[in-house]
Design a protein around this motif. Structure first.
Motif, PDB file in Angstrom:
ATOM      1  N   ARG A   1      -6.305   7.340  -0.019  1.00 23.66           N
ATOM      2  CA  ARG A   1      -7.401   7.877   0.768  1.00 23.66           C
ATOM      3  C   ARG A   1      -8.699   8.148  -0.015  1.00 23.66           C
ATOM      4  NH1 ARG A   1      -8.137   9.525   5.718  1.00 23.66           N
ATOM      5  NH2 ARG A   1      -9.719  11.111   6.153  1.00 23.66           N
TER       6      ARG A   1
ATOM      7  N   LYS B   1      -1.946   9.314   1.552  1.00 25.94           N
ATOM      8  CA  LYS B   1      -2.675  10.167   0.612  1.00 25.94           C
ATOM      9  C   LYS B   1      -3.190   9.474  -0.641  1.00 25.94           C
ATOM     10  CE  LYS B   1      -0.723  14.547   2.125  1.00 25.94           C
ATOM     11  NZ  LYS B   1      -0.110  15.820   1.687  1.00 25.94           N
ATOM     12  N   TYR B   2      -2.332   8.674  -1.284  1.00 27.75           N
ATOM     13  CA  TYR B   2      -2.763   8.057  -2.544  1.00 27.75           C
ATOM     14  C   TYR B   2      -3.994   7.177  -2.344  1.00 27.75           C
ATOM     15  CZ  TYR B   2       1.836   9.500  -4.211  1.00 27.75           C
ATOM     16  OH  TYR B   2       2.944  10.228  -4.542  1.00 27.75           O
TER      17      TYR B   2
ATOM     18  N   GLU C   1       2.036   6.343   4.435  1.00 30.11           N
ATOM     19  CA  GLU C   1       1.759   7.050   3.187  1.00 30.11           C
ATOM     20  C   GLU C   1       0.258   6.969   2.904  1.00 30.11           C
ATOM     21  OE1 GLU C   1       1.526   9.188   0.907  1.00 30.11           O
ATOM     22  OE2 GLU C   1       3.543   8.849   0.096  1.00 30.11           O
TER      23      GLU C   1
ATOM     24  N   ASN D   1       4.207   4.873  -4.810  1.00 30.77           N
ATOM     25  CA  ASN D   1       5.276   5.099  -3.857  1.00 30.77           C
ATOM     26  C   ASN D   1       6.095   3.826  -3.662  1.00 30.77           C
ATOM     27  OD1 ASN D   1       6.875   5.530  -1.569  1.00 30.77           O
ATOM     28  ND2 ASN D   1       5.423   6.975  -0.699  1.00 30.77           N
TER      29      ASN D   1
END
Lengths: 245, 245
Positions: free
Chosen positions: A157, A154-155, A152, A188
């Protein structure tokens, strides 16, 4: 899901991974996703895994068995002459495991997929860091992309893209990683503490410094609690837009 | 892809959306995804769209036609007695458009999906903000989740979660949104400037303040350029971990 990051600093390599695995939100467990091999004075290597747990466990077990039974024909990463060759062995092993499962009837082989981050140093060469795909090929970090994320991604990055600097100290890198992980964990449910950290100092060819941040680790709690305020004050520093409403 | 956010502040509503649409990375275009309707002194409503462009355009056109031909049987959002009823009309329209396309042979109706953010105020009630799903149902913001994101939501979410405060000023909200959008634009090619902004002041029942930030807008450029440094200094404020390596 998973979140794991490997970064190459001028001072060496830093790895962090979460430990949550899940088959639905009602079935979560804790499994380490960070594995390392070390021959003092000769080589040290770390592997981070994301994806199907059966695939990654089989892959790591096969790699480990080969290192313990060097008489076997299959090549061992402890005997690879370079990091590139070691990455090839791991990539090949990963591909074999996925192919084996995919061949037994399951069509959607994406279900067996896994992605790996692999880094380390072998005497005679610099430290290197690779991202290994389920197809069995891989890429290496470059100056423009000095870190790899898997799972995961994206958060966590934006903060890495903005704040990463290959010149940063290990303490700064750990702080940056914890902020990136904390952002991901908050967003998440399939990413969670404990978080495993590995710090390898360039040219030391030693085992590296490994530690674990439990969910209630005081330093992790401090970072998590103070980052919100730090962000707000960073926003306050930016100029306001003049609009008439 | 798309990125759009609607947020409910104590002072009113703030909306922002990007304008990029794409069918593959080799086919990108600019289309507005922010639509508004206003009857001064009576109501003002704003809609943000994400998803299949044919679906969202058809949906918006049907809503607009009904507002212009009030003699038609279909209900108009300009005549809905409450924001809740207006949201029902929009949700129903969206569902109809998707169903119509899905019924003509295409099985994977997810290809026609779209998600909407809809907010505004009708005289006699407070401002309200809804997230409308392609299935034709919807949810409203609550105190715990005071904003909605649609499209590519992940990159820009951590900063919103951390820094959003319903008490913030409009200027602060715009700054926060621009940082969130900038993080997303930097990470995903399918989100891009110009960015549309709409600010609605609670109880004004007026058109609201609408403006566009072009890709070379000086304020957007300033935010983008200074945010990296602001983040780094925010990280520096956090305490370092003591580790022996």
């Amino acid at each position: 899901m998973t979140y794991a990051v490997g970064m190459r600093l001028n001072r060496g390599l830093v790895f962090m991974s979460d430990t949550r695995t899940n088959a639905g939100v009602d079935n979560i467990s804790t499994f380490g996703k960070m594995f390392s091999w070390n021959v003092p004075g000769d080589r040290t290597m770390t592997l981070l895994t994301a994806g199907n747990l059966a695939t990654t466990q089989a892959c790591v077990s096969m790699l480990a068995e080969r290192t313990k039974a060097p008489a076997e024909r299959a090549p061992s990463i402890l005997e690879a002459p370079t990091m590139f060759q070691a990455a090839r062995i791991i990539a090949q092993t990963l591909k074999e495991v996925i192919d084996e499962n995919a061949a037994t009837g399951q069509r959607a082989d994406s279900a067996f997929h896994a992605t790996l981050v692999f880094g380390g140093q072998i005497k005679g060469g610099p430290s290197r860091l690779f991202l290994i795909y389920p197809e069995g090929n891989f890429i290496e970090v470059g100056l423009e992309t000095p870190f790899f994320q898997i799972g995961e991604t994206k958060y966590g990055r934006p903060i890495l893209v903005r704040a990463f600097d290959p010149d940063m100290s290990v303490a700064q890198a750990v702080k940056l990683l914890l902020v990136s992980f904390d952002s991901t964990i908050k967003a998440n449910l399939s990413v969670g503490a404990p978080l495993d950290l590995m710090v390898y100092e360039e040219d030391s060819l030693s085992e590296g410094h490994r530690m674990r941040f439990e969910a209630d680790d005081p330093y992790l709690a401090t970072i998590s609690a103070t980052w919100g305020d730090a962000l707000k004050s960073a926003l306050d520093q930016l100029p306001d837009l003049e609009i008439d409403t």
